[in-house]
Design an enzyme around this catalytic site. Structure first.
Site, PDB file in Angstrom:
ATOM      1  N   ASN D   6       0.993  -1.647   0.372  1.00 19.35           N
ATOM      2  CA  ASN D   6      -0.309  -0.227  -0.335  1.00 19.35           C
ATOM      3  C   ASN D   6       0.694   1.186  -0.130  1.00 19.35           C
ATOM      4  O   ASN D   6       1.935   1.049   1.075  1.00 19.35           O
ATOM      5  CB  ASN D   6      -0.640  -0.077   1.441  1.00 19.35           C
ATOM      6  CG  ASN D   6      -1.831   1.375   1.167  1.00 19.35           C
ATOM      7  OD1 ASN D   6      -1.698   2.205   0.657  1.00 19.35           O
ATOM      8  ND2 ASN D   6      -2.616   1.166   2.707  1.00 19.35           N
ATOM      9  N   LEU D   7       0.888   1.802  -1.240  1.00 14.40           N
ATOM     10  CA  LEU D   7       1.841   3.691  -1.185  1.00 14.40           C
ATOM     11  C   LEU D   7       1.299   4.408  -0.560  1.00 14.40           C
ATOM     12  O   LEU D   7       1.788   5.453  -0.141  1.00 14.40           O
ATOM     13  CB  LEU D   7       1.891   3.497  -2.950  1.00 14.40           C
ATOM     14  CG  LEU D   7       2.785   2.436  -3.766  1.00 14.40           C
ATOM     15  CD1 LEU D   7       3.347   2.773  -4.775  1.00 14.40           C
ATOM     16  CD2 LEU D   7       4.560   2.342  -2.777  1.00 14.40           C
ATOM     17  N   LYS D   8       0.299   4.183   0.105  1.00 17.31           N
ATOM     18  CA  LYS D   8      -0.695   5.555   1.144  1.00 17.31           C
ATOM     19  C   LYS D   8      -0.256   6.520   0.101  1.00 17.31           C
ATOM     20  O   LYS D   8      -0.680   6.572  -1.348  1.00 17.31           O
ATOM     21  CB  LYS D   8       0.013   6.005   2.217  1.00 17.31           C
ATOM     22  CG  LYS D   8      -0.543   3.887   3.133  1.00 17.31           C
ATOM     23  CD  LYS D   8      -0.038   4.064   4.252  1.00 17.31           C
ATOM     24  CE  LYS D   8      -0.158   2.803   5.362  1.00 17.31           C
ATOM     25  NZ  LYS D   8       0.009   2.834   6.157  1.00 17.31           N
ATOM     26  N   HIS D  85      -9.773   0.550   5.445  1.00 18.09           N
ATOM     27  CA  HIS D  85      -8.212   0.693   5.555  1.00 18.09           C
ATOM     28  C   HIS D  85      -9.363   1.109   6.852  1.00 18.09           C
ATOM     29  O   HIS D  85      -9.591   2.146   6.946  1.00 18.09           O
ATOM     30  CB  HIS D  85      -7.685   1.173   4.638  1.00 18.09           C
ATOM     31  CG  HIS D  85      -6.621   1.464   5.525  1.00 18.09           C
ATOM     32  ND1 HIS D  85      -5.968   2.505   6.293  1.00 18.09           N
ATOM     33  CD2 HIS D  85      -5.546   0.469   4.597  1.00 18.09           C
ATOM     34  CE1 HIS D  85      -3.992   1.772   6.465  1.00 18.09           C
ATOM     35  NE2 HIS D  85      -4.291   0.313   5.385  1.00 18.09           N
ATOM     36  N   GLU D 133      -5.978  -5.887  10.997  1.00 16.36           N
ATOM     37  CA  GLU D 133      -5.510  -5.042  10.896  1.00 16.36           C
ATOM     38  C   GLU D 133      -5.240  -4.339  12.837  1.00 16.36           C
ATOM     39  O   GLU D 133      -6.097  -3.098  12.573  1.00 16.36           O
ATOM     40  CB  GLU D 133      -4.999  -3.407  10.418  1.00 16.36           C
ATOM     41  CG  GLU D 133      -5.022  -4.034   8.917  1.00 16.36           C
ATOM     42  CD  GLU D 133      -4.759  -2.772   8.325  1.00 16.36           C
ATOM     43  OE1 GLU D 133      -3.766  -2.340   7.802  1.00 16.36           O
ATOM     44  OE2 GLU D 133      -6.000  -1.917   8.576  1.00 16.36           O
ATOM     45  N   ILE D 138      -0.234  -1.034  14.365  1.00 11.12           N
ATOM     46  CA  ILE D 138      -0.321  -0.285  13.261  1.00 11.12           C
ATOM     47  C   ILE D 138       1.008   0.822  13.256  1.00 11.12           C
ATOM     48  O   ILE D 138       0.899   1.825  13.967  1.00 11.12           O
ATOM     49  CB  ILE D 138      -1.476   0.963  12.293  1.00 11.12           C
ATOM     50  CG1 ILE D 138      -2.751  -0.185  12.475  1.00 11.12           C
ATOM     51  CG2 ILE D 138      -1.159   1.598  11.339  1.00 11.12           C
ATOM     52  CD1 ILE D 138      -4.181  -0.063  11.974  1.00 11.12           C
ATOM     53  N   GLY D 173       2.308  -4.361  10.207  1.00 10.83           N
ATOM     54  CA  GLY D 173       3.567  -4.481  11.439  1.00 10.83           C
ATOM     55  C   GLY D 173       4.059  -5.168  10.571  1.00 10.83           C
ATOM     56  O   GLY D 173       5.929  -5.622  11.467  1.00 10.83           O
ATOM     57  N   ALA D 194       3.203  -1.387   4.094  1.00  9.36           N
ATOM     58  CA  ALA D 194       2.609  -0.011   3.129  1.00  9.36           C
ATOM     59  C   ALA D 194       4.609   0.291   3.319  1.00  9.36           C
ATOM     60  O   ALA D 194       5.431   0.448   2.875  1.00  9.36           O
ATOM     61  CB  ALA D 194       2.238   0.630   4.790  1.00  9.36           C
ATOM     62  N   SER D 195       5.216   0.983   4.242  1.00 11.49           N
ATOM     63  CA  SER D 195       6.057   1.921   4.259  1.00 11.49           C
ATOM     64  C   SER D 195       7.418   0.687   4.783  1.00 11.49           C
ATOM     65  O   SER D 195       8.305   1.440   3.653  1.00 11.49           O
ATOM     66  CB  SER D 195       5.982   2.390   5.976  1.00 11.49           C
ATOM     67  OG  SER D 195       6.766   1.659   6.942  1.00 11.49           O
TER      68      SER D 195
END
Lengths: 214, 214, 214, 214
Positions: D6-8, D85, D133, D138, D173, D194-195
């Site tokens: 997920n590039l948010k 989300h 989640e 998160i 996580g 994601a990150s």
């Protein structure tokens, strides 16, 4: 006179409407722009038409899923964004936050609102423009400049009273060139359009008829 | 000077705070009021204290479930209502609608907002008062009048520029009588308080200390 | 059979309806309850009628302005609460949070939903009951048990499949005793009513007619 | 094993991450996909990577401003969409409506939720998958499979109990290959990231390390 065509989620070909808009823009003193869906921004901007977003969120780069980031919209080629459209109402604090995001990304801003009181409130937040859209006229084909000319004049007064240099657009029921002229005579510096062009069989002809009397 | 005590959903005895507030109100030139939860409005009003609602919805009598109707709040004994508190943010159009509902039911109105720009916007909607609450100060115990006096003065200017006769209240971090005096000196005509009184061991003593320097 | 009368924000006298409901309750095997506005909870509960809230928020005691706290609703005399009514739709995570709040305060819970799929989802969260309200039937006077009996049976199946012991109520268009009987025959253990009783000239007679065939 | 990145609204280069993801996808049995912002969907899809939307709205073609239409997302090249989300929570009725929109446009669906009860509710609506989640994990870098393995197993059980064929993903996580393996061993058929990838200095190396143990 700004003529902004909101493509909403209509089943139109955004590139065809954008191309028509760019071509008609070259023939008129009016400034014609198109606001496509987010996923269409890049391709619409590539046609050369002035491109606007329909919405940006009050966020920065970071952990935001499913939101519209002003910087992304700008890099995709948009030069401005609508905010608080009647189909995307925002909280007061979020209009303020979205305006801040838009300024950060050098996007022009138009904040929509229902009535002169809300127009005054929106103008106090310092957008480039506000658009007055009485809910009872949206989608009727009856222009606000004709059904309720006082609303436009009161909106112009309310925006002026906010003491900022904020233009007023007319945003409900515009479908003919006469409507555009009437809006201008009431003090509006632009119009928001949607189905009249986006759903026309011939968007180019529809646009030509709209700007012809200007 | 209006001193409005927001009881939020604190685990306090609303009748005890209301009774203390009514008694202290009789000893001071300040005007002391209490904003309890909706279910406590009638009993709080019966103490004789000036009673406010924490929120009303932009609705009329009719098919609305789980909403706060201005008429009901008024019949329960409230004379006013907060709107758009930072814990109950509203859309711009709904602040306007809730103000209309409040006027219909003869309720006074205080619209909360984050910063001078939003205060200007809120004031343009024509409430009786606005309350400025910088988010970073809420719950800190540091009064806005001390941490950021410019915010209060800018809010007073923004409300005045809206061209309506709208009072400004100071709404974050107020906990002492000096804070109240400082707010008044910056142009505020009232203060919003919450935990400083509602969660005090002795609400009456806390209120007395607050209004003593006035 | 639970007969729950939602008073919404109708301009009715909540005490008169509550008193009628309590009196008719003593004459029938049905269990009759009334859900007034938050500000009326205490006085309605004092009539002795079974009292329900229209909504509680997913919060605890603390800094929440303009919200409905489950503990407060319970102390005011309510024994249960509606959640996610079609006029007060909640996010999935907030239905879960409101159910947790209601359990903490020993409130019974009824979660409303549109269709069998949503009923299954609501039932999976473990409320005491769910109420199926097809949007197209709300306010029509046509009972779901008659217009679309499959919806009720499918809702009963979906609730059973969720593997929890969750009752199903029928919540749209109920206005006669025959509707109540039909709902029961389709597997419903209760009905949600609103205008049929709350706006009746004679609420007591309306209720008597409703429960007479049971 | 689905690995969805997920590039948010991260300040990453979506094309670089997408290209790395497509290349690593060819070297592993895992199925790697990328969910960019709406305005990047077309260009990301053109890299050949499996492309997902971050959100679609519960709408059809028509008068909707500032919304994400499932058909548009699909035509832009997406094969699926996240829904609900934790950064884009939806009302229960709107998750159902968005699922209906996604099915209409042949998009795969993953509904996110906080805990096993909500996972059961989400699964009852019939998506292709759910992602658990826990909010407290998160962004912590502590994988749910390690901090709270029961949550994953309970989510798998809750999804199975919903009686539909719904996969479970692990969504908080995850940052190492061991986390991915641990998630699989607890019954998860995929992970949301994601990150860990999107903000890595070398997204390709980060992805390779993630899928290496599979």
């Amino acid at each position: 006179m700004l003529v902004l065509i909101n493509l909403k989620t209509y089943p139109c070909d955004p590139i065809a409407v954008a191309t028509a808009a760019r071509e008609v823009d070259e023939t008129t003193t009016a400034r014609i722009a198109v606001a496509p869906q987010a996923a269409h921004l890049e391709r619409v901007a590539e046609t050369g038409v002035e491109t606007w977003a329909q919405h940006v969120d009050p966020i920065e780069h970071g952990s935001n899923t499913g939101h519209a980031l002003a910087e992304t919209v700008s890099e995709a080629g948009a030069v401005g964004t609508l905010l608080n459209h009647s189909e995307r109402r925002l909280r007061l604090a979020d209009i303020d936050g979205s305006l801040e995001a838009a300024r950060r990304a050098d996007l022009e801003t138009i904040v929509c609102a229902n009535n002169p009181a809300q127009i005054g409130a929106a103008a106090a937040l310092g957008p480039d423009a506000v658009a007055v859209e009485p809910p009872k006229l949206i989608g009727t084909g009856t222009p606000v400049s004709q059904a309720d000319p006082d609303v436009v004049e009161d909106a112009v007064d309310a925006a002026a009273a906010a003491g900022e240099d904020v233009s007023v657009l007319c945003g409900a029921g515009i479908s003919t060139g006469e409507d555009v002229v009437a809006a201008r005579e009431l003090g509006a510096e632009g119009v928001l359009l949607a189905s009249g062009v986006a759903k026309a069989d011939d968007p180019r002809a529809a646009l030509e008829a709209l700007v012809e009397p200007l």
